[in-house]
Design an enzyme around this catalytic site. Structure first.
Site, PDB file in Angstrom:
ATOM      1  N   LYS A  13      28.036  37.215  40.285  1.00  0.00           N
ATOM      2  CA  LYS A  13      28.608  36.051  39.583  1.00  0.00           C
ATOM      3  C   LYS A  13      28.698  34.837  40.507  1.00  0.00           C
ATOM      4  CE  LYS A  13      32.578  38.013  38.621  1.00  0.00           C
ATOM      5  NZ  LYS A  13      32.436  39.309  39.331  1.00  0.00           N
ATOM      6  N   ARG A  88      40.508  37.544  34.241  1.00  0.00           N
ATOM      7  CA  ARG A  88      40.290  38.951  34.573  1.00  0.00           C
ATOM      8  C   ARG A  88      41.192  39.870  33.752  1.00  0.00           C
ATOM      9  NH1 ARG A  88      38.243  38.061  40.121  1.00  0.00           N
ATOM     10  NH2 ARG A  88      37.578  39.981  41.074  1.00  0.00           N
ATOM     11  N   ARG A 127      26.952  42.980  51.929  1.00  0.00           N
ATOM     12  CA  ARG A 127      26.990  41.515  51.833  1.00  0.00           C
ATOM     13  C   ARG A 127      27.792  40.837  52.941  1.00  0.00           C
ATOM     14  NH1 ARG A 127      30.200  40.140  46.193  1.00  0.00           N
ATOM     15  NH2 ARG A 127      32.268  40.763  46.893  1.00  0.00           N
ATOM     16  N   ARG A 161      34.042  40.207  53.897  1.00  0.00           N
ATOM     17  CA  ARG A 161      35.371  40.199  53.278  1.00  0.00           C
ATOM     18  C   ARG A 161      36.122  41.491  53.581  1.00  0.00           C
ATOM     19  NH1 ARG A 161      34.413  38.315  47.152  1.00  0.00           N
ATOM     20  NH2 ARG A 161      36.096  39.827  46.940  1.00  0.00           N
ATOM     21  N   ARG A 172      38.725  48.014  42.945  1.00  0.00           N
ATOM     22  CA  ARG A 172      38.276  46.806  42.230  1.00  0.00           C
ATOM     23  C   ARG A 172      37.470  47.186  40.985  1.00  0.00           C
ATOM     24  NH1 ARG A 172      35.471  43.977  47.150  1.00  0.00           N
ATOM     25  NH2 ARG A 172      34.882  42.331  45.714  1.00  0.00           N
TER      26      ARG A 172
HETATM   27  P1  AMP Z   1      36.700  37.993  43.853  1.00  0.00           P
HETATM   28  O1  AMP Z   1      36.386  37.078  44.978  1.00  0.00           O
HETATM   29  O2  AMP Z   1      36.534  37.358  42.504  1.00  0.00           O
HETATM   30  O3  AMP Z   1      35.995  39.325  43.961  1.00  0.00           O
HETATM   31  O4  AMP Z   1      38.265  38.323  43.974  1.00  0.00           O
HETATM   32  C1  AMP Z   1      38.787  38.966  45.110  1.00  0.00           C
HETATM   33  C2  AMP Z   1      40.198  39.454  44.838  1.00  0.00           C
HETATM   34  O5  AMP Z   1      41.042  38.324  44.544  1.00  0.00           O
HETATM   35  C3  AMP Z   1      40.360  40.378  43.649  1.00  0.00           C
HETATM   36  O6  AMP Z   1      40.068  41.729  43.954  1.00  0.00           O
HETATM   37  C4  AMP Z   1      41.830  40.163  43.300  1.00  0.00           C
HETATM   38  O7  AMP Z   1      42.682  40.820  44.231  1.00  0.00           O
HETATM   39  C5  AMP Z   1      41.989  38.665  43.533  1.00  0.00           C
HETATM   40  N1  AMP Z   1      41.646  37.885  42.309  1.00  0.00           N
HETATM   41  C6  AMP Z   1      40.631  36.987  42.173  1.00  0.00           C
HETATM   42  N2  AMP Z   1      40.620  36.471  40.945  1.00  0.00           N
HETATM   43  C7  AMP Z   1      41.648  37.060  40.277  1.00  0.00           C
HETATM   44  C8  AMP Z   1      42.151  36.965  38.960  1.00  0.00           C
HETATM   45  N3  AMP Z   1      41.567  36.158  38.039  1.00  0.00           N
HETATM   46  N4  AMP Z   1      43.227  37.722  38.630  1.00  0.00           N
HETATM   47  C9  AMP Z   1      43.812  38.532  39.519  1.00  0.00           C
HETATM   48  N5  AMP Z   1      43.393  38.685  40.777  1.00  0.00           N
HETATM   49  C10 AMP Z   1      42.313  37.963  41.167  1.00  0.00           C
END
Ligand code: AMP
Length: 220
Positions: A13, A88, A127, A161, A172
């Site tokens: 994404k 989410r 990654r 990360r 996740r």
């Molecule tokens: P991402 O970079 O989108 O994979 O997000 C990394 C982490 O940030 C996730 O595993 C959650 O812990 C937190 N996070 C990001 N976006 C959200 C969201 N919309 N709702 C809740 N937690 C989020």
């Protein structure tokens, strides 16, 4: 245009949102990036979110909705956005609908980038990201053209990360299936859902997304 990219962690994404934003004059809004910036700045929100994120669980709806409500008011988001990683949960999707409605705006398309769980661990494990400009790379699928040098900004510093480890990835994925996947029927009921095969090469996925955007634009 207001777009939402849905799909599992590591599904591409963020990569696609970055590729599309310039071409369409939209801004990529990644709640994951916003939360990582909050952690880096040492803010109260960052401190609250840090451990939850490292474990792979979701940060609370209140925190994330608050961040998005503020962010979509910024001038660069007024022309439109590509949401990546938000909403989410159903509560987040409903809050976003209400926020947009109050501003006489609405979502034009929600696109599910489909990637089976069996491919996610390999994708995430390999990654890494340029520390300076944020360009994403992968050990197997997308290496920098010159080893150790970012294609975009020439930096030699990269990072991984903390939540890109096998244990957090499983958490996740579970969160995705339990809490985020119900948004697929949510947007389908509104006639907004499109699907793209996220296992295709990056450029092919971009082409398919562009076709969907052209269609959504024609109907908006
Ligand atoms: P991402 O970079 O989108 O994979 O997000 C990394 C982490 O940030 C996730 O595993 C959650 O812990 C937190 N996070 C990001 N976006 C959200 C969201 N919309 N709702 C809740 N937690 C989020």
């Amino acid at each position: 245009m207001h777009l939402i990219l849905l799909g599992p962690p590591g599904g591409g994404k963020g990569t696609q949102a970055k590729l599309l934003q310039d071409e369409y004059g939209l801004v990529q809004l990644s709640t994951g990036d916003m939360l990582r910036a909050a952690i880096a700045s040492g803010s109260a929100i960052g401190q609250q979110a840090k451990e939850v994120m490292a474990s792979g669980k979701l940060v609370s709806d209140d925190i994330v909705i608050g961040i998005v409500a503020e962010r979509i008011e910024q001038p660069d988001a007024k022309r439109g956005f590509i949401m990546d990683g938000f909403p989410r949960t159903t509560a987040q999707a409903e809050a976003l609908d209400a926020l947009l409605k109050a501003r006489k705006r609405r979502i034009d398309a929600a696109i599910e980038v489909q990637v089976p769980d069996s491919l996610i661990v390999e994708r995430i494990a390999g990654r890494f990201t340029c520390k300076k400009c944020g360009t994403g790379y992968h050990e197997k699928f997308h290496r920098p053209k010159v080893e150790g040098t970012c294609d975009v900004c020439g930096s030699h510093e990269f990072f991984r990360r903390p939540d890109d480890n096998a244990q957090a990835v499983q958490v996740r994925l579970d969160a995705y299936h339990r809490l985020t996947a119900p948004l697929i029927p949510y947007y389908e009921r509104q006639g907004l859902l499109h699907r793209v095969d996220g296992t295709l090469p990056i450029e092919e996925v971009t082409q398919r997304l562009k076709a969907i955007l052209a269609e959504a634009r024609a109907h908006s």
